[in-house]
Design an enzyme around this catalytic site. Structure first.
Site, PDB file in Angstrom:
ATOM      1  N   ASN A  68     -16.234  40.344  -9.575  1.00 31.54           N
ATOM      2  CA  ASN A  68     -16.424  39.006 -10.138  1.00 31.54           C
ATOM      3  C   ASN A  68     -16.450  39.154 -11.720  1.00 31.54           C
ATOM      4  OD1 ASN A  68     -19.277  38.217 -11.473  1.00 31.54           O
ATOM      5  ND2 ASN A  68     -19.582  39.920 -10.176  1.00 31.54           N
ATOM      6  N   CYS A 129     -24.997  42.417 -17.617  1.00 34.86           N
ATOM      7  CA  CYS A 129     -23.910  41.825 -17.093  1.00 34.86           C
ATOM      8  C   CYS A 129     -22.641  42.016 -17.846  1.00 34.86           C
ATOM      9  CB  CYS A 129     -23.927  39.844 -17.473  1.00 34.86           C
ATOM     10  SG  CYS A 129     -22.483  39.273 -16.939  1.00 34.86           S
ATOM     11  N   ILE A 190     -28.664  48.977  -9.260  1.00 33.78           N
ATOM     12  CA  ILE A 190     -27.859  48.736 -10.250  1.00 33.78           C
ATOM     13  C   ILE A 190     -27.350  47.452 -10.470  1.00 33.78           C
ATOM     14  CG2 ILE A 190     -27.097  51.235 -10.600  1.00 33.78           C
ATOM     15  CD1 ILE A 190     -24.682  50.321  -9.027  1.00 33.78           C
ATOM     16  N   GLY A 216     -20.722  45.262  -3.547  1.00 32.92           N
ATOM     17  CA  GLY A 216     -20.393  45.368  -2.541  1.00 32.92           C
ATOM     18  C   GLY A 216     -20.218  47.107  -1.971  1.00 32.92           C
ATOM     19  N   THR A 265     -24.171  41.259  -2.369  1.00 29.60           N
ATOM     20  CA  THR A 265     -22.711  40.651  -2.190  1.00 29.60           C
ATOM     21  C   THR A 265     -22.685  40.283  -0.471  1.00 29.60           C
ATOM     22  OG1 THR A 265     -21.883  41.935  -3.929  1.00 29.60           O
ATOM     23  CG2 THR A 265     -20.168  41.283  -1.901  1.00 29.60           C
TER      24      THR A 265
HETATM   25  C1  SIN Z   1     -21.646  37.160 -14.146  1.00 27.22           C
HETATM   26  O1  SIN Z   1     -22.308  35.859 -14.199  1.00 27.22           O
HETATM   27  O2  SIN Z   1     -20.691  37.343 -14.672  1.00 27.22           O
HETATM   28  C2  SIN Z   1     -22.302  38.215 -13.280  1.00 27.22           C
HETATM   29  C3  SIN Z   1     -23.646  38.474 -13.547  1.00 27.22           C
HETATM   30  C4  SIN Z   1     -23.900  39.784 -13.896  1.00 27.22           C
HETATM   31  O3  SIN Z   1     -23.334  40.503 -13.564  1.00 27.22           O
HETATM   32  O4  SIN Z   1     -24.919  40.054 -14.255  1.00 27.22           O
END
Ligand code: SIN
Length: 313
Positions: A68, A129, A190, A216, A265
């Site tokens: 993502n 993130c 994590i 995942g 996930t």
């Molecule tokens: C995202 O919003 O891109 C994912 C959030 C994260 O990985 O902390």
């Protein structure tokens, strides 16, 4: 059978939470999922102003995983307080507000706004993130900044303060120690692992930002190793996250040392996963003669003299 767990001044009815970004603000789940049965809900990351996030495509499936790059899209802390929190409060759940920011000042301001809210029981701070240029990994891979953020936030709240760490560093235990020193109550271990996926016909990356965060089942072995490393470096609780899809997965995390776990996930496949994990862990304990989940925590049978990870600590 004792399932509950106390963190600072808050009691979680069990040790199974749902992870940030996988359960919205707790109001998008089907009525059939009784969220009051979960140990707690971690909200989507909240920033001061609303964020649109990254351009699409921002999610793609990979072998046993999901990549993502949402870019911390969220409605902003004010809308959360006014429009989401009133419903969440009625859910009889323990609510942990996850905060993301692009400056230390923003982390502090968002936390201060939420700290005064009755329905917010604690905080998880996203310094990990991998999908934003400001904040995110630029903070989470700098141990001095992680220390500073923890120290500043600790001054501003008496509620549980949890720091969510990235695996995208050499030794996550260095970061966990910094959080412990500056007064964090727990660390979440994590967040996602940086990953990439390519469409061989167009020769373009499958997500717009080229790289993203992998989650995942594909990352469960990585998460277990990072949780084990962290649990052996610090005394504060570690919340295990990464690829948990079943109660058996959760038990593995408890055995390596996690005090609580988060389901991420797997919620996209079945939002009731957390509830079946709660039931499964309880049955495992009863069947094996444990009268408190605490008895399986950090019960790994290992020879530390030949363990590679133990030599890093
Ligand atoms: C995202 O919003 O891109 C994912 C959030 C994260 O990985 O902390």
């Amino acid at each position: 059978m004792k399932e509950s767990f106390n963190l600072r001044n808050v009691e979680f009815k069990n040790r199974i939470l749902v992870a940030s970004g996988t359960f919205g603000y707790g109001d998008e789940v089907p009525d059939l999922v009784d969220i009051a049965k979960l140990g707690g809900i971690v909200t989507k990351s909240l920033s001061m102003k609303p964020r649109d996030g990254n351009p699409s495509p921002r999610i793609t499936e990979t072998s046993s995983g999901m990549l993502n790059s949402i870019g911390l899209a969220n409605i902003g802390v004010h809308k959360f307080i006014n429009e989401k929190l009133p419903t969440l409060k009625k859910s009889n759940s323990t609510i942990i507000a996850n905060i993301a920011a692009s400056s230390v000042e923003e982390y502090c301001s968002v936390l201060e706004l939420l700290d005064g809210q009755e329905g917010v029981h604690g905080f998880e701070i996203n310094v990990s993130c991998p999908n934003v240029k400001e904040g995110g990994l630029s903070f989470g891979t700098d141990v001095k900044l992680v220390s500073l953020i923890t120290k500043e936030l600790r001054k501003r709240t008496q509620k549980p303060l949890i720091i969510k760490l990235t695996p995208n560093v050499t030794h996550i235990s260095d970061f966990a120690r910094a959080c412990e020193t500056e007064g964090a109550d727990a660390v979440s271990v994590i967040n996602t692992v940086i990953g990439m996926s390519v469409n061989i016909n167009t020769r373009k990356p499958k997500i717009a930002t080229t790289t993203g965060g992998l989650s995942g089942p594909a990352i469960k072995p990585i998460a277990l190793a990072k949780v084990y490393e962290t649990c052996n470096a610090i005394k504060i609780p570690v919340i295990g996250i990464g690829g948990i899809t079943s109660w058996e997965d959760a038990v593995e995390f408890f055995i390596v040392g996690a005090s609580m776990v988060q389901i991420g996930t797997a919620n996209f496949i079945n939002p009731a996963t957390g509830i079946s994990v709660v039931e499964g862990v309880k049955q495992y304990c009863e069947k094996n003669g444990f009268d408190d989940v605490e008895q399986i925590i950090k019960s790994l049978q290992t020879d530390k003299t030949i363990s590679i990870v133990d030599s890093w600590l």
